[in-house]
Design a protein around this motif. Structure first.
Motif: not given
Length: 190
Positions: A137-150
């Motif tokens: 779950q935490l990795d999924q949140h990290t991925e969403i945030l990384t895509q959001t940063l881009l």
């Protein structure tokens, strides 16, 4: 406080997902030298690297030959390393059957802000629950945030820069909270 350029070195932190490394490198090093460090640390091809937080919001990414001494880096500044390659880059994409309507930068920023708020709500709920989140779950949140940063980085509107900068700060703070939760989970698994 500015990075330790007076002694000829820059102290920064390179971060990719939950892994981060402190670096003390000569201020005469170039952006490409930094990419080589990221290659060694995170196994990301320099051609597919994007740095977030290397320059001020709204400024273009520096050229590979740019020296770190010319950038406004602060001591301990966290620089995110993004891998821009993906499997979908190598697969032909079908044309959408619905016409694409251009979205204003303000609308995109508002949508991204809602995404950040949603992740923040999930993370806050983990703090108040007796049940801990899973690493997945935490990795999924990290991925969403990384895509959001881009996506935030792609918004280049002078009037929106202060708002975009604030959203980038929120994402970085959230990522730090998530990294702390991941570390907590790993420590308790031992």
């Amino acid at each position: 406080r500015m990075a330790a350029k007076d002694d000829g070195y820059v102290d920064i932190v390179l971060k990719r997902n939950s892994k981060q490394e402190k670096l003390r490198i000569p201020s005469s090093s170039t952006v490409y030298d930094l990419k080589l460090h990221a290659l060694q640390l995170f196994d990301v091809d320099p051609a597919h690297q994007k740095f977030v937080n290397l320059t001020k919001a709204g400024q273009p990414a520096p050229e590979d030959h740019t020296t770190l001494a010319t950038l406004s880096l602060k001591r301990g500044q966290i620089i995110l390393v993004i891998d821009t390659s993906s499997a979908r880059d190598h697969v032909p994409r079908p044309e959408p059957s619905i016409p694409v309507v251009p979205v204003s930068p303000a609308s995109r920023l508002q949508t991204l802000s809602l995404t950040i708020k949603e992740v923040d709500t999930h993370v806050a709920s983990y703090d108040s629950r007796a049940v801990s989140p899973t690493l997945l779950q935490l990795d999924q949140h990290t991925e969403i945030l990384t895509q959001t940063l881009l996506k935030l980085d792609a918004i280049d509107d002078a009037e929106l820069r202060p708002l975009r900068r604030e959203e980038v700060r929120r994402v970085l703070q959230l990522q730090e909270r998530i990294d702390g939760m991941k570390e907590h989970i790993r420590m308790h698994k031992l």
